[in-house]
Design an enzyme around this catalytic site. Sequence first.
Site: not given
Ligand SMILES: NC(=O)c1ccc[n+]([C@@H]2O[C@H](COP(=O)([O-])OP(=O)(O)OC[C@H]3O[C@@H](n4cnc5c(N)ncnc54)[C@H](OP(=O)(O)O)[C@@H]3O)[C@@H](O)[C@H]2O)c1
Length: 236
Positions: A53, A82, A133, A145, A147, A149
């Site tokens: 975590d 990630n 991001s 968020y 900030a 990134k």
């Molecule tokens: N989706 C978008 O539009 C987008 C756009 C640009 C960048 N991103 C970036 O891409 C990356 C992946 O995001 P995603 O869209 O795939 O989101 P997601 O589906 O919510 O997956 C995020 C992952 O990070 C884990 N996580 C969240 N909080 C955590 C914590 N406190 N400790 C450890 N792990 C944690 C989640 O675990 P849980 O399943 O337990 O929540 C999940 O495995 C992130 O860095 C995000 O900022 C996403």
Amino acid sequence: MRSRLLITGATAGIGLAMARRRAAGADLLLTGRQEHAAVRDRLPPGAAYVAADQSSPEAAAGAVRGALDRLGWDRLDLAVLNAGAGHALDPATESAQSIRVTLDVNLAAAIALAQTLLPFLENASGKLVLVGSTAHRGAPGFASYAASKAGLDGLARALREEWRGRVAVQIVHPGPTATGMHEKAGHDPGPIGRMFARPETTAARIEAAIASGRSPVTIPFARYAAADSLTTWMKR
Ligand SMILES: NC(=O)c1ccc[n+]([C@@H]2O[C@H](COP(=O)([O-])OP(=O)(O)OC[C@H]3O[C@@H](n4cnc5c(N)ncnc54)[C@H](OP(=O)(O)O)[C@@H]3O)[C@@H](O)[C@H]2O)c1
């Protein structure tokens, strides 16, 4: 020798899509915040997993270090940091606690993990990839968020210079992707959400960015979102 990869936040969304892409050709260590029993069924068979975590950055880095030791791995070919989360909140009233958690999960944990992983990556002349991001340039309703990134972007630029010749460092900035992150953040993107890229598409774009060796890389939203929308429309 099979390559050894770490992917954080691999229980959902983009990280899970990356893990599934890589599963056949590499040994994987995956992380998430939930216990293994809660996520085992969705992970690629044979992948190692550790709950880490990142709201406690040093503890998360320690958990990953412990998992590497238990696996007997002394090298890592690729680490993709990630894991990430955000909260859609008004920056004028967001609580100090919420700001701190976002910065810890997205930025401080990446710094702690990078420190921990350096010797493992050095042993393999490996690569550290940070998932940022497009929001790092500013995103309405997501000030903390954005900030975090932007900080990650600065971290990547600094480490790329600091560790040149030892470990390759890249940051990739994806655009909006249709994962559970938006709902977890309390954000409803509305109709434009239908334009978001699929996580598999974003994972493939991140892989292409990694292969390019360039940094920073921004994944152009419009180009691939349009292609995904067309695919979804044709499947109807
Ligand atoms: N989706 C978008 O539009 C987008 C756009 C640009 C960048 N991103 C970036 O891409 C990356 C992946 O995001 P995603 O869209 O795939 O989101 P997601 O589906 O919510 O997956 C995020 C992952 O990070 C884990 N996580 C969240 N909080 C955590 C914590 N406190 N400790 C450890 N792990 C944690 C989640 O675990 P849980 O399943 O337990 O929540 C999940 O495995 C992130 O860095 C995000 O900022 C996403």
